[in-house]
Design a protein around this motif. Structure first.
Motif, PDB file in Angstrom:
ATOM      1  N   ALA A  45       0.827  -1.210   0.000  1.00 56.07           N
ATOM      2  CA  ALA A  45       0.000   0.000   0.000  1.00 56.07           C
ATOM      3  C   ALA A  45       0.862   1.263   0.000  1.00 56.07           C
ATOM      4  O   ALA A  45       0.435   2.298  -0.497  1.00 56.07           O
ATOM      5  CB  ALA A  45      -0.934   0.004   1.204  1.00 56.07           C
ATOM      6  N   LYS A  46       2.077   1.171   0.552  1.00 60.44           N
ATOM      7  CA  LYS A  46       2.969   2.339   0.611  1.00 60.44           C
ATOM      8  C   LYS A  46       4.125   2.231  -0.382  1.00 60.44           C
ATOM      9  O   LYS A  46       5.123   2.947  -0.250  1.00 60.44           O
ATOM     10  CB  LYS A  46       3.511   2.502   2.027  1.00 60.44           C
ATOM     11  CG  LYS A  46       2.432   2.874   3.013  1.00 60.44           C
ATOM     12  CD  LYS A  46       3.007   3.262   4.338  1.00 60.44           C
ATOM     13  CE  LYS A  46       1.885   3.700   5.261  1.00 60.44           C
ATOM     14  NZ  LYS A  46       2.376   4.202   6.521  1.00 60.44           N
ATOM     15  N   GLU A  47       4.002   1.338  -1.344  1.00 56.35           N
ATOM     16  CA  GLU A  47       5.015   1.129  -2.375  1.00 56.35           C
ATOM     17  C   GLU A  47       6.375   0.773  -1.778  1.00 56.35           C
ATOM     18  O   GLU A  47       7.419   1.292  -2.176  1.00 56.35           O
ATOM     19  CB  GLU A  47       5.123   2.354  -3.281  1.00 56.35           C
ATOM     20  CG  GLU A  47       3.844   2.617  -4.045  1.00 56.35           C
ATOM     21  CD  GLU A  47       3.937   3.847  -4.931  1.00 56.35           C
ATOM     22  OE1 GLU A  47       5.037   4.398  -5.091  1.00 56.35           O
ATOM     23  OE2 GLU A  47       2.889   4.231  -5.464  1.00 56.35           O
ATOM     24  N   VAL A  48       6.345  -0.115  -0.799  1.00 56.39           N
ATOM     25  CA  VAL A  48       7.540  -0.621  -0.137  1.00 56.39           C
ATOM     26  C   VAL A  48       7.618  -2.115  -0.426  1.00 56.39           C
ATOM     27  O   VAL A  48       6.588  -2.783  -0.512  1.00 56.39           O
ATOM     28  CB  VAL A  48       7.475  -0.354   1.389  1.00 56.39           C
ATOM     29  CG1 VAL A  48       8.623  -1.003   2.125  1.00 56.39           C
ATOM     30  CG2 VAL A  48       7.442   1.132   1.656  1.00 56.39           C
ATOM     31  N   LYS A  49       8.818  -2.638  -0.568  1.00 56.87           N
ATOM     32  CA  LYS A  49       8.991  -4.048  -0.895  1.00 56.87           C
ATOM     33  C   LYS A  49       9.483  -4.825   0.313  1.00 56.87           C
ATOM     34  O   LYS A  49      10.268  -4.309   1.114  1.00 56.87           O
ATOM     35  CB  LYS A  49       9.951  -4.198  -2.058  1.00 56.87           C
ATOM     36  CG  LYS A  49       9.395  -3.561  -3.309  1.00 56.87           C
ATOM     37  CD  LYS A  49      10.309  -3.697  -4.465  1.00 56.87           C
ATOM     38  CE  LYS A  49       9.645  -3.009  -5.654  1.00 56.87           C
ATOM     39  NZ  LYS A  49      10.535  -2.839  -6.761  1.00 56.87           N
ATOM     40  N   VAL A  50       9.023  -6.073   0.427  1.00 56.57           N
ATOM     41  CA  VAL A  50       9.381  -6.949   1.529  1.00 56.57           C
ATOM     42  C   VAL A  50       9.761  -8.303   0.942  1.00 56.57           C
ATOM     43  O   VAL A  50       9.031  -8.844   0.116  1.00 56.57           O
ATOM     44  CB  VAL A  50       8.197  -7.126   2.506  1.00 56.57           C
ATOM     45  CG1 VAL A  50       8.544  -8.105   3.609  1.00 56.57           C
ATOM     46  CG2 VAL A  50       7.760  -5.804   3.078  1.00 56.57           C
ATOM     47  N   GLN A  51      10.901  -8.839   1.391  1.00 58.23           N
ATOM     48  CA  GLN A  51      11.312 -10.134   0.868  1.00 58.23           C
ATOM     49  C   GLN A  51      12.268 -10.813   1.839  1.00 58.23           C
ATOM     50  O   GLN A  51      13.109 -10.162   2.454  1.00 58.23           O
ATOM     51  CB  GLN A  51      11.995  -9.959  -0.491  1.00 58.23           C
ATOM     52  CG  GLN A  51      12.303 -11.256  -1.191  1.00 58.23           C
ATOM     53  CD  GLN A  51      12.826 -11.025  -2.601  1.00 58.23           C
ATOM     54  OE1 GLN A  51      12.773  -9.927  -3.122  1.00 58.23           O
ATOM     55  NE2 GLN A  51      13.326 -12.069  -3.214  1.00 58.23           N
ATOM     56  N   VAL A  52      12.125 -12.130   1.946  1.00 56.90           N
ATOM     57  CA  VAL A  52      13.082 -12.932   2.695  1.00 56.90           C
ATOM     58  C   VAL A  52      14.156 -13.348   1.702  1.00 56.90           C
ATOM     59  O   VAL A  52      13.851 -13.911   0.653  1.00 56.90           O
ATOM     60  CB  VAL A  52      12.404 -14.174   3.315  1.00 56.90           C
ATOM     61  CG1 VAL A  52      13.439 -15.055   3.991  1.00 56.90           C
ATOM     62  CG2 VAL A  52      11.320 -13.768   4.283  1.00 56.90           C
ATOM     63  N   VAL A  53      15.411 -13.047   2.029  1.00 51.59           N
ATOM     64  CA  VAL A  53      16.527 -13.332   1.135  1.00 51.59           C
ATOM     65  C   VAL A  53      17.620 -14.020   1.951  1.00 51.59           C
ATOM     66  O   VAL A  53      17.834 -13.674   3.119  1.00 51.59           O
ATOM     67  CB  VAL A  53      17.091 -12.023   0.526  1.00 51.59           C
ATOM     68  CG1 VAL A  53      18.217 -12.318  -0.443  1.00 51.59           C
ATOM     69  CG2 VAL A  53      16.000 -11.231  -0.153  1.00 51.59           C
ATOM     70  N   LYS A  54      18.309 -14.967   1.326  1.00 49.05           N
ATOM     71  CA  LYS A  54      19.447 -15.587   1.992  1.00 49.05           C
ATOM     72  C   LYS A  54      20.490 -14.520   2.305  1.00 49.05           C
ATOM     73  O   LYS A  54      20.709 -13.603   1.525  1.00 49.05           O
ATOM     74  CB  LYS A  54      20.076 -16.654   1.086  1.00 49.05           C
ATOM     75  CG  LYS A  54      19.269 -17.907   0.972  1.00 49.05           C
ATOM     76  CD  LYS A  54      20.047 -18.949   0.193  1.00 49.05           C
ATOM     77  CE  LYS A  54      19.312 -20.261   0.208  1.00 49.05           C
ATOM     78  NZ  LYS A  54      20.116 -21.326  -0.405  1.00 49.05           N
ATOM     79  N   ASN A  55      21.128 -14.661   3.457  1.00 52.86           N
ATOM     80  CA  ASN A  55      22.102 -13.663   3.896  1.00 52.86           C
ATOM     81  C   ASN A  55      23.250 -13.493   2.908  1.00 52.86           C
ATOM     82  O   ASN A  55      23.701 -12.371   2.674  1.00 52.86           O
ATOM     83  CB  ASN A  55      22.640 -14.022   5.278  1.00 52.86           C
ATOM     84  CG  ASN A  55      21.597 -13.849   6.356  1.00 52.86           C
ATOM     85  OD1 ASN A  55      20.597 -13.171   6.170  1.00 52.86           O
ATOM     86  ND2 ASN A  55      21.831 -14.469   7.494  1.00 52.86           N
ATOM     87  N   THR A  56      23.731 -14.593   2.339  1.00 57.90           N
ATOM     88  CA  THR A  56      24.856 -14.483   1.402  1.00 57.90           C
ATOM     89  C   THR A  56      24.452 -13.717   0.154  1.00 57.90           C
ATOM     90  O   THR A  56      25.203 -12.866  -0.326  1.00 57.90           O
ATOM     91  CB  THR A  56      25.384 -15.871   0.998  1.00 57.90           C
ATOM     92  OG1 THR A  56      24.292 -16.671   0.533  1.00 57.90           O
ATOM     93  CG2 THR A  56      26.050 -16.571   2.165  1.00 57.90           C
ATOM     94  N   LEU A  57      23.263 -13.973  -0.364  1.00 56.23           N
ATOM     95  CA  LEU A  57      22.795 -13.263  -1.553  1.00 56.23           C
ATOM     96  C   LEU A  57      22.560 -11.789  -1.245  1.00 56.23           C
ATOM     97  O   LEU A  57      22.905 -10.910  -2.040  1.00 56.23           O
ATOM     98  CB  LEU A  57      21.517 -13.901  -2.098  1.00 56.23           C
ATOM     99  CG  LEU A  57      21.603 -15.375  -2.523  1.00 56.23           C
ATOM    100  CD1 LEU A  57      20.251 -15.860  -3.020  1.00 56.23           C
ATOM    101  CD2 LEU A  57      22.661 -15.585  -3.567  1.00 56.23           C
TER     102      LEU A  57
END
Length: 159
Positions: A45-57
């Motif tokens: 809704a606020k044009e923000v992105k959320v993602q789970v990513v591996k720490n190394t990547l």
């Protein structure tokens, strides 16, 4: 996950982090899928992105985006966006309602910072609020002029 998939993820995240004004690292251990979905909905809704990513990547993508100074450990979910205030508000508001969601560290305005800076940015007025304040300031002289004219009209009618 193949090497090409990892390379694609790193490339996408690198370009996104270069454009981002805030990248926030949070611990999400113990949150349920519906809770994470509500975080994603409020972020969208606020044009923000959320993602789970591996720490190394994520570490490689951050280095490619020339962001250094934060070490990633344990489980992390990344929250990032082009507006540091709205990004901070998404993370801080969700952390208030969910005790298992903890803000660890962040890059705010391309500088490494801690959770207290994110919370300070979350308290600032957002873009929409600032525009409303500006409009009210611009409208004040007009409103005062019309109030004065109405008072003058009423005085002349009474006389």
């Amino acid at each position: 996950m193949t090497k090409t998939q990892k390379a694609e993820i790193i490339e996408v995240l690198s370009t996104e982090f270069k454009d981002a004004q805030a990248v926030i690292f949070c611990d999400y251990k113990g949150l349920t899928v519906p809770q994470l979905e509500s975080l994603r909905e409020s972020a969208r809704a606020k044009e923000v992105k959320v993602q789970v990513v591996k720490n190394t990547l994520a570490t490689i993508a951050l280095k490619n985006a020339e962001l250094t100074g934060v070490e990633l450990k344990d489980t992390n979910i990344l929250v990032w966006g082009e507006d540091s205030v709205s990004t901070s508000k998404v993370a801080a508001d969700f952390a208030k309602t969910n005790s298992k969601f903890v803000i660890k560290s962040a890059y705010v305005d391309r500088e490494a910072s801690d959770a207290s800076k994110v919370e300070a940015f979350a308290k600032l007025p957002g873009r929409e609020e600032l525009l409303a304040m500006l409009a009210a300031t611009w409208m004040a002289p007009i409103a005062n002029f019309t109030i004065g004219l109405d008072a003058l009209r009423q005085k002349k009618e009474a006389a």
